[in-house]
Design an enzyme around this catalytic site. Structure first.
Site, short mmCIF file in Angstrom:
data_model
loop_
_atom_site.label_atom_id
_atom_site.label_comp_id
_atom_site.label_asym_id
_atom_site.label_seq_id
_atom_site.Cartn_x
_atom_site.Cartn_y
_atom_site.Cartn_z
N THR A 55 37.87 30.31 60.84
CA THR A 55 37.52 29.49 61.92
C THR A 55 37.03 27.96 61.32
O THR A 55 37.16 27.11 62.03
CB THR A 55 36.39 30.20 62.73
OG1 THR A 55 37.04 31.59 63.01
CG2 THR A 55 36.17 29.58 63.98
N TYR A 144 37.03 41.11 53.57
CA TYR A 144 37.53 40.39 54.80
C TYR A 144 39.01 40.81 54.87
O TYR A 144 40.09 40.37 53.98
CB TYR A 144 37.41 39.01 54.77
CG TYR A 144 37.88 38.10 56.00
CD1 TYR A 144 38.46 38.95 57.21
CD2 TYR A 144 37.90 36.79 55.93
CE1 TYR A 144 38.75 38.31 58.04
CE2 TYR A 144 38.32 35.88 57.22
CZ TYR A 144 38.76 36.78 58.21
OH TYR A 144 39.46 36.06 59.19
N LYS A 172 34.79 42.93 57.11
CA LYS A 172 35.01 42.46 58.39
C LYS A 172 36.33 42.93 58.50
O LYS A 172 37.37 42.81 57.92
CB LYS A 172 35.10 41.08 58.27
CG LYS A 172 35.46 40.32 59.62
CD LYS A 172 35.81 38.93 59.23
CE LYS A 172 36.22 38.17 60.56
NZ LYS A 172 36.16 36.53 60.45
N VAL A 214 31.78 39.61 63.65
CA VAL A 214 31.67 38.38 63.19
C VAL A 214 32.81 37.55 64.15
O VAL A 214 34.00 37.76 64.57
CB VAL A 214 32.52 38.15 61.90
CG1 VAL A 214 32.88 36.45 61.44
CG2 VAL A 214 31.75 39.03 60.63
#
Length: 302
Positions: A55, A144, A172, A214
């Protein structure tokens, strides 16, 4: 065989925001605005902030910009929230360097994405993450997994093998399925704190053992997400489900096209002009922006 210590149920808190990177009209990072936004997100319920992740547009940020963003956000929140740095790379040496640098800079943790594009085998993924963990042994790491972006997925078996790296504490999960959470829970138990990487799957993932999220949507509805999480852990399942259902239209709107294009537009609509994404991403098309405005307006009335 080494004994791996148990970790707290949510080492970075339950609501983490994957923070956007603000740019000015010339396309330069707006560090002053990043500081103000960081404080706002904490005020809106975020327990932690992740800078320079997906992001945050890490692919188009220089390493120097990323280090300065980490320092800026850390100073802005001044210990009121955990600050994690995105330090992943498809080059092991680059990931090692970035993670060690984050540790030196005082980050509370690092988000390390599965190497992208070069599609390493599972043995290569294990070697990569083990080397990164060993380079910063006192820095808590969040692995992640986002195969839709990377073209590669780390398996639960490989994650289990990495559990003798004591600083790999969380994961994540952004593969788009709750099965990943279940498989990791079976293999790693409470040793690994799993965070949903998908706002829309937060409640289902909590129900199978995730500890938090998240989030992208927390830029817009942080307190609502916080309320949903708190309701779930208080056993108020009907209330949590109500929040989940009310927020679904926004979750869908924020991923109607490539993240972070919609959330940057949404922030502008609520009074936070954080600038357009860097090329090759583009600003949100007007028709989609109008639909997003309707979604946000309707949500604010509930």
């Amino acid at each position: 065989m080494s004994t791996v210590p148990e970790i707290s149920s949510a080492p970075f808190g339950r609501l983490l925001t994957a923070m956007v990177t603000p740019f000015d009209t010339a396309g330069a990072v707006d560090f002053a605005l990043a500081a103000r936004l960081a404080r706002y997100l904490v005020d809106q319920g975020s327990d932690g902030l992740i800078v320079c992740g997906t992001t945050g547009e890490s692919p188009t940020l220089s390493w120097e910009e990323q280090y300065q963003l980490l320092e800026t956000v850390r100073n802005a929140v001044n210990g009121s929230a955990k600050v994690l740095a995105g330090t992943g790379s498809n080059s092991t040496s680059e990931a090692i360097h970035a993670t060690a640098k984050a540790a030196e800079a005082g980050a509370d943790g690092a988000l390390v994405v599965v190497p992208y594009y070069n599609k390493p085998p599972q043995a290569g993924l294990e070697s990569h993450f083990r080397a990164v963990a060993q380079a910063a042994p006192d820095l808590p790491l969040m692995l992640y997994n986002i195969p839709g972006r990377t073209g590669c997925s780390i398996s639960p078996i490989t994650v289990q093998r990495l559990m003798n790296c004591s600083n790999i504490v969380s994961f994540k999960a952004a593969s788009g399925t709750t099965n990943e959470v279940t498989d990791l829970r079976i293999r790693c138990g409470s040793r690994l704190a799993i965070y949903s990487g998908d706002d829309g799957l937060l409640l289902p993932m909590l129900s199978v053992g995730a500890v938090g999220v998240v989030s992208v949507a927390s830029h817009i509805v942080g307190m609502r997400l916080k309320a949903m999480i708190e309701a779930y852990f208080a056993g108020e399942n009907s209330l949590a489900l109500s929040h989940h259902e009310q927020l679904q239209p926004l979750f869908k709107a924020l991923f109607a096209t490539t993240n972070p294009i919609p959330v940057k537009a949404a922030l502008e609509l609520i009074g936070w002009p954080v600038g357009a994404p860097r090329s090759p991403l583009l600003p949100l098309e007007n028709q989609m922006k109008n639909e997003l405005m309707k979604t946000i307006s309707a949500l604010l009335q509930t």
